[in-house]
Design an enzyme around this catalytic site. Sequence first.
Site, mmCIF file in Angstrom:
data_model
loop_
_atom_site.group_PDB
_atom_site.id
_atom_site.type_symbol
_atom_site.label_atom_id
_atom_site.label_comp_id
_atom_site.label_asym_id
_atom_site.label_seq_id
_atom_site.Cartn_x
_atom_site.Cartn_y
_atom_site.Cartn_z
ATOM 1 N N ILE A 19 52.262 48.430 30.998
ATOM 2 C CA ILE A 19 50.327 48.266 31.558
ATOM 3 C C ILE A 19 50.426 47.019 31.826
ATOM 4 O O ILE A 19 50.841 46.170 30.930
ATOM 5 C CB ILE A 19 49.317 49.179 30.211
ATOM 6 C CG1 ILE A 19 47.879 48.956 31.431
ATOM 7 C CG2 ILE A 19 49.822 47.826 29.260
ATOM 8 C CD1 ILE A 19 47.133 49.072 30.494
ATOM 9 N N THR B 230 47.150 41.729 32.634
ATOM 10 C CA THR B 230 47.565 39.926 33.021
ATOM 11 C C THR B 230 48.205 38.990 34.731
ATOM 12 O O THR B 230 49.896 40.300 34.441
ATOM 13 C CB THR B 230 48.442 39.223 31.865
ATOM 14 O OG1 THR B 230 47.606 40.316 30.789
ATOM 15 C CG2 THR B 230 47.954 37.850 31.517
ATOM 16 N N GLU B 231 47.756 38.411 35.057
ATOM 17 C CA GLU B 231 47.884 37.899 35.730
ATOM 18 C C GLU B 231 48.647 36.756 35.393
ATOM 19 O O GLU B 231 48.044 35.422 34.845
ATOM 20 C CB GLU B 231 46.947 37.665 37.642
ATOM 21 C CG GLU B 231 46.815 39.449 37.969
ATOM 22 C CD GLU B 231 45.775 39.408 38.630
ATOM 23 O OE1 GLU B 231 45.218 38.710 39.776
ATOM 24 O OE2 GLU B 231 46.017 40.706 39.601
ATOM 25 N N GLY C 118 43.875 36.028 32.740
ATOM 26 C CA GLY C 118 44.641 36.978 31.330
ATOM 27 C C GLY C 118 43.379 37.935 30.895
ATOM 28 O O GLY C 118 42.944 38.663 30.527
ATOM 29 N N GLU D 282 43.768 50.323 21.808
ATOM 30 C CA GLU D 282 45.493 49.324 21.726
ATOM 31 C C GLU D 282 45.585 48.318 20.854
ATOM 32 O O GLU D 282 45.638 47.259 19.754
ATOM 33 C CB GLU D 282 45.191 48.458 23.066
ATOM 34 C CG GLU D 282 46.152 47.403 22.893
ATOM 35 C CD GLU D 282 45.842 47.062 24.420
ATOM 36 O OE1 GLU D 282 45.538 47.709 25.253
ATOM 37 O OE2 GLU D 282 46.597 46.046 25.105
ATOM 38 N N GLY E 119 63.156 25.389 2.966
ATOM 39 C CA GLY E 119 65.083 25.199 4.096
ATOM 40 C C GLY E 119 65.050 26.427 3.907
ATOM 41 O O GLY E 119 65.053 26.521 5.787
ATOM 42 N N GLY F 11 44.231 40.770 23.793
ATOM 43 C CA GLY F 11 42.949 40.418 23.968
ATOM 44 C C GLY F 11 43.193 38.819 22.633
ATOM 45 O O GLY F 11 42.971 39.834 21.564
ATOM 46 N N THR F 12 42.752 37.997 22.786
ATOM 47 C CA THR F 12 42.428 37.086 22.488
ATOM 48 C C THR F 12 41.492 36.912 21.235
ATOM 49 O O THR F 12 40.831 37.971 21.687
ATOM 50 C CB THR F 12 42.992 35.601 23.006
ATOM 51 O OG1 THR F 12 41.309 35.294 22.827
ATOM 52 C CG2 THR F 12 43.393 35.297 23.963
HETATM 53 C C1 LIG Z 1 54.113 38.257 24.505
HETATM 54 C C2 LIG Z 1 53.020 38.477 24.729
HETATM 55 C C3 LIG Z 1 53.333 39.869 25.637
HETATM 56 C C4 LIG Z 1 51.716 40.827 26.700
HETATM 57 N N1 LIG Z 1 52.069 41.755 27.128
HETATM 58 C C5 LIG Z 1 50.978 42.307 27.814
HETATM 59 C C6 LIG Z 1 51.308 43.319 28.724
HETATM 60 O O1 LIG Z 1 52.036 44.304 28.440
HETATM 61 N N2 LIG Z 1 50.091 44.080 29.236
HETATM 62 C C7 LIG Z 1 48.945 42.830 30.247
HETATM 63 O O2 LIG Z 1 49.176 42.914 31.369
HETATM 64 N N3 LIG Z 1 49.294 41.429 29.252
HETATM 65 C C8 LIG Z 1 49.819 41.356 28.328
HETATM 66 N N4 LIG Z 1 50.001 40.068 27.330
HETATM 67 C C9 LIG Z 1 49.259 38.807 27.749
HETATM 68 C C10 LIG Z 1 48.462 38.905 26.899
HETATM 69 O O3 LIG Z 1 46.798 39.853 27.241
HETATM 70 C C11 LIG Z 1 46.874 37.600 27.358
HETATM 71 O O4 LIG Z 1 47.829 36.849 27.360
HETATM 72 C C12 LIG Z 1 45.496 37.356 26.843
HETATM 73 O O5 LIG Z 1 44.892 37.903 27.537
HETATM 74 C C13 LIG Z 1 45.451 35.838 27.261
HETATM 75 O O6 LIG Z 1 45.623 36.090 28.192
HETATM 76 P P1 LIG Z 1 45.719 34.714 29.702
HETATM 77 O O7 LIG Z 1 47.258 33.778 28.626
HETATM 78 O O8 LIG Z 1 45.854 33.822 30.471
HETATM 79 O O9 LIG Z 1 45.773 33.715 28.247
HETATM 80 P P2 LIG Z 1 43.229 32.543 29.034
HETATM 81 O O10 LIG Z 1 42.709 33.648 29.717
HETATM 82 O O11 LIG Z 1 43.802 31.280 29.916
HETATM 83 O O12 LIG Z 1 42.925 31.869 27.381
HETATM 84 C C14 LIG Z 1 43.361 30.830 26.771
HETATM 85 C C15 LIG Z 1 42.451 30.588 25.949
HETATM 86 O O13 LIG Z 1 41.365 30.170 26.028
HETATM 87 C C16 LIG Z 1 40.323 30.644 24.681
HETATM 88 N N5 LIG Z 1 39.807 32.047 26.024
HETATM 89 C C17 LIG Z 1 39.795 32.485 27.157
HETATM 90 N N6 LIG Z 1 37.753 33.119 27.590
HETATM 91 C C18 LIG Z 1 37.363 31.947 26.088
HETATM 92 C C19 LIG Z 1 36.153 33.037 25.886
HETATM 93 N N7 LIG Z 1 35.755 33.378 27.132
HETATM 94 N N8 LIG Z 1 35.760 32.302 25.250
HETATM 95 C C20 LIG Z 1 36.340 31.698 23.740
HETATM 96 N N9 LIG Z 1 37.517 31.278 24.060
HETATM 97 C C21 LIG Z 1 38.326 31.735 25.448
HETATM 98 C C22 LIG Z 1 41.494 31.770 25.195
HETATM 99 O O14 LIG Z 1 41.359 32.759 23.499
HETATM 100 C C23 LIG Z 1 42.808 31.522 24.395
HETATM 101 O O15 LIG Z 1 42.394 30.620 23.917
HETATM 102 C C24 LIG Z 1 50.905 39.276 26.611
HETATM 103 C C25 LIG Z 1 51.150 38.082 26.169
HETATM 104 C C26 LIG Z 1 52.186 37.821 25.576
HETATM 105 C C27 LIG Z 1 52.529 36.530 25.333
#
Ligand SMILES: Cc1cc2nc3c(=O)[nH]c(=O)nc-3n(C[C@H](O)[C@H](O)[C@H](O)COP(=O)(O)OP(=O)(O)OC[C@H]3O[C@@H](n4cnc5c(N)ncnc54)[C@H](O)[C@@H]3O)c2cc1C
Length: 379
Positions: A123, A126-127, A131, A242, A340, A364-365
Amino acid sequence: MAARYLQNEHHIFRDAFRKFLEKEAYPFYNDWERNGIIPRSFWMKMGENGFLCPWVSEKYGGFETDFGYSVVINEELERVGASMIGISLHSDIVVPYLHAYGTEEQKQKWLPKCISGETITAIAMTEPGAGSDLAGVKTSAVKKGDHYIVNGEKTFITNGIHADLVVVVCKTNLKEKHKGISLLAIEKDTPGFSRGRKLDKVGLHAQDTAELIFEDAIVPAENLIGVEGKGFYYLMQQLQQERLIVAISAQVAAETMLKLTLKYVKEREAFGRTISKFQHVQFRLAEMATEIEIGRTFLDDLIEQHMAGKDVVTKVSMAKWWLTDMAKKVAAECMHLHGGYGYMEEYEIARRYRDTPVSAIYAGTNEIMKTIIVKNLGL
Ligand SMILES: Cc1cc2nc3c(=O)[nH]c(=O)nc-3n(C[C@H](O)[C@H](O)[C@H](O)COP(=O)(O)OP(=O)(O)OC[C@H]3O[C@@H](n4cnc5c(N)ncnc54)[C@H](O)[C@@H]3O)c2cc1C
């Protein structure tokens, strides 16, 4: 005590699945980590033995099992290693979109191969520039006759290298935010669709996480999933499961790390006794065991409610942030208690320490989880 939602059949199934993994996964897992990918042959073996998407309707080749079987599969995969998450993503996160919103033709075409392992799914939400702010995606799908022309870039996509079929979150109406989002199923040989880099990650080394590129990709209009403009609604419907899957993996990871550490502290000696005899070590282990037990109780209750079809979005958000946060702390603590040796790759705790933190980021973070909880508190 076994969870209430698990019956005798689930336990028998767990034993069979564990035996399968002991033969087909455990001995090879370190090689897969080194190679940066789980081989297709393993996916095929999972399919041949009925371990992929067993919940799917019988008419498409599934067994219509309840979610308890998915829980068992996810738990046992996580025990092997966290890189197995891509298989859970296929079975319990991506295929549910096809099953829930696909047309009869789409289901006939895709589901049997998703079950056999011939088709691996992903799926792509993310771009590089979007995210957490999912409604801000820029990948566009413009209808031209009986096709969509898709342009955009996706990143961090789990199963990105293997994927034969990708559910792509795109905008069919660029002027709208949420209401402009649709889901398109894009097949691997689609003209204009290519893979970018296989990403070099801190952990989950056997997981093939990749970039996907769409340059005037020509996608048949019949590959639209559900209705145009309803994509965001579908995502909101499915994200509960999910996040629950991620919470289950985090819980199992924490349980596994505690087990590894209990074994280690009973063997390692310092100052003439095993380190398990030091009260500080004992108290740290007691604290972790308590948090892990609380996590398990909350999680099992939540799984039961999810299986009963209840809307547990708020509680799932709570479980996702709390359990992944707890697992992260357990990872750091357990590595520390290995001294260690915990920093050496030959000890499993080192890999677990690398693999665990990402669970607080994907699906979703944890901050996004808290915004959902806050909304449901009426604030
Ligand atoms: C190993 C891995 C596998 C993944 N697999 C998938 C996949 O299969 N499909 C897919 O679509 N995506 C995937 N992802 C993407 C993942 O879902 C996103 O990385 C994640 O949703 C965060 O988006 P971002 O990286 O753009 O971070 P950002 O959105 O840029 O966030 C950066 C920081 O800002 C914080 N932040 C952002 N907005 C807010 C807010 N409103 N309030 C407070 N804090 C905020 C975040 O919590 C984070 O700490 C994957 C990522 C990883 C690392």
